[in-house]
Design a protein around this motif. Structure first.
Motif: not given
Length: 563
Positions: A92-95, A100-101, A105-106, A113-114
């Motif tokens: 999550d940190w790399l994504a 962006g931040k 929120q997604q 899935a991404i």
């Protein structure tokens, strides 16, 4: 693997990352500076820490203390070994760095899935990039950054199915694998620990490459070093069985570093070399002191000297300064924080130096038993002293904890010394147990017991001739010496060893030195004879090649020509 038919989950998978993070936070313990009890985080503290770590690469323990509102006096169990941080959810940190931040929120299923799309379609980046843009609304720059992110490589030991069954119970604060079923995420998810599975009994060790190791209570073994260890073990054990028949019991002592990854082994070996360098430096210092006339015994006094340095030259109990002259004059003792006679813990992590009068007053008691009731102010001062040493980086967390222990379960401590629960030892022991009906026929033993017995029987000097009386690790035959000691280790000898240690190794009135009897007459001479007959061989790392092996009888065997 808990689900044998399922593929192992990639380490970069968000569920795998979350499982690791939650399990680690659940394992976090700290010493409460008010009542000095070791505690788990509360549900509120866990939620706060998980919330912050979920969006960060990592947090230092100082940052964790600040986030939880703890003072600098609080130390965590996972800080041991100079570990500086807890890792967050790296994926999550790399994504978030890439897009962006808005990533945070997604929706969770969309983020899953991404990441799944990126991990599963890396061979077709053009198609993946187009889908990231068309389906998820990323710009071309964001899509390119996502595809270029250095997500963690490799696979974990659990499948996504198993993770998804276990994770909800970890989220509730349960331990991953606990003996108490009410606090075991593994049990709550419907799984059994490896030691609870039914086991097949074999006449010889089965081929680990061709046998379902779950039949031996062993799951999937992704570590190639561990697999190689089992293969080599099988060769040795099955040769013994063919020659002498199946043994009645097996004693196991394995190097802890075998279980580690290559990088971890490098770190472990570096720490070992660093410790040896510190010890060698202490030995040189003591040799110099001996040359000046001080009565120094290297074997006995090197540990005492290192404890003296660790304690900033102060008695751990009265806090008074101890000079070098006092250290070697008989005015100072090496003491077991938790009595050896009750714990069999003879490790460096259970030893300190103190004035002889303090040691005599403490006797066979823990610091808490000795001081807390009768001299609470003195106990408070001792606790503050060791806390200061820990915060200055001189005393390890584990040693500090021993001063705070309020209840001592002797049976539990002795059992802990008799059984080494390291991963490679557990795996090896489980593999060996498939030869036996009774689990107790395979015993994993800790190295410190082997070391103590080796010293008692005078076997350190079998492979070295200097004045240190230490194991010679440069000569590979030291493994054979250890194997002899290990085979002769049993509860009876450990009981004798406990009595000798409790008496202080000698009778203070008569001066008689107490020694553990040799297993048989002329034992040491027999060991020397056998060790000297050993030839060391190493597993070949290269294939045999060259003209000699290609064109002569030493070359590969060709099938006969049919007539």
């Amino acid at each position: 693997e808990l689900e044998p038919k399922q593929k192992r989950c990639p380490k970069a998978d968000r569920h795998a990352q979350r499982r690791r993070l939650v399990q680690e936070v659940n394992n976090l313990r700290y010493i409460d500076p008010d009542d000095r009890d070791e505690k788990k985080l509360t549900d509120e503290q866990r939620a706060l820490l998980l919330g912050q770590l979920s969006q960060k690469e990592k947090m230092t323990f100082d940052q964790i203390r600040k986030a939880l509102g703890f003072t600098e006096a609080v130390k965590f169990n996972l800080e041991k070994g100079k570990r500086p941080t807890l890792k967050g959810i790296t994926t999550d940190w790399l994504a978030a760095k890439a897009v962006g931040k808005q990533w945070h929120q997604q929706p969770e299923d969309e983020k899953d899935a991404i990441i799944h799309l990126i991990l599963e379609t890396q061979h077709d980046e053009d198609t993946t990039e187009a889908k990231l843009i068309s389906t998820y609304g990323y710009s071309q720059e964001q899509a390119e950054k996502l595809l270029c992110a250095s997500f963690p490589d490799g696979y974990g030991h659990l499948s996504r199915m198993a993770i998804d069954k276990i994770l909800p119970f970890l989220e509730q604060g349960m331990d991953y694998m606990g003996e108490d079923e009410s606090n075991s995420a593994l049990h709550a998810a419907g799984y059994l620990r490896p030691d609870e599975l039914k086991r097949r009994i074999f006449d010889i060790l089965p081929d680990p490459a061709r046998t379902n190791l779950r039949d031996c209570r062993i799951g999937d073994i992704p570590n190639p070093v561990v697999k190689r260890a089992l293969v080599e073990l099988r060769k040795v054990v099955n040769t013994i069985i063919r020659e002498y028949g199946k043994p009645d019991a097996v004693h196991v002592e394995m190097a802890r570093s075998v279980q580690m990854s290559g990088e971890k082994r490098k770190e472990h070996n570096k720490r070992t070399r660093d410790r040896e360098a510190v010890r060698d430096g202490a030995a040189n210092t003591l040799r110099d002191l001996r040359s000046r006339g001080l009565a120094v015994n290297l074997r006995r006094d090197i540990p005492a000297y290192l404890f003296w340095e660790e304690q900033a030259h102060e008695c751990i109990y009265c806090g008074q300064y101890m000079s070098q002259e006092q250290l070697f004059s008989g005015e100072v003792d090496v003491d077991h924080i938790l009595p050896y006679s009750k714990t069999l813990d003879n490790s460096q992590g259970n030893k300190v130096v103190c004035h002889r009068a303090c040691n005599a007053s403490k006797g066979q008691r823990t610091p808490y038993e000795w001081l807390a009731a009768q001299k609470p102010n003195e106990y408070e001062r001792v606790c503050q002293q060791v806390s200061s040493l820990m915060h200055r980086g001189l005393m390890p967390y584990g040693k500090y904890r021993k001063f705070l222990l309020k209840e001592l379960d002797s049976d539990e401590f002795i059992a802990r010394q008799l059984v080494d629960t390291g991963y490679i030892t557990r795996t090896t022991a489980a593999y060996l147990k498939c030869l036996f009906e009774n689990d107790h026929q395979v015993l994993g033993l800790k190295g410190q017991l082997t070391s103590e017995l080796r010293l008692q029987w005078g076997l350190n000097t079998v492979l070295r001739q200097d004045d240190l009386d230490l194991k010679n690790r440069e000569d590979h035959r030291h493994h054979a010496v250890d194997a002899i000691v290990l085979a002769l280790t049993n509860r009876s000898r450990l009981g004798q060893l406990t009595k000798i240690r409790k008496a202080g190794y000698f009778d203070r009135q008569t001066g008689e030195v107490y020694e553990l009897p040799e297993p048989w007459e002329n034992f040491r001479e027999d060991v020397i004879e056998k060790i000297n007959a050993i030839n060391i061989s190493h597993r070949s790392q290269r294939k045999v090649s060259g003209a000699l092996h290609e064109e002569t009888l030493y070359g590969p065997t060709k099938p006969p020509v049919s007539s």
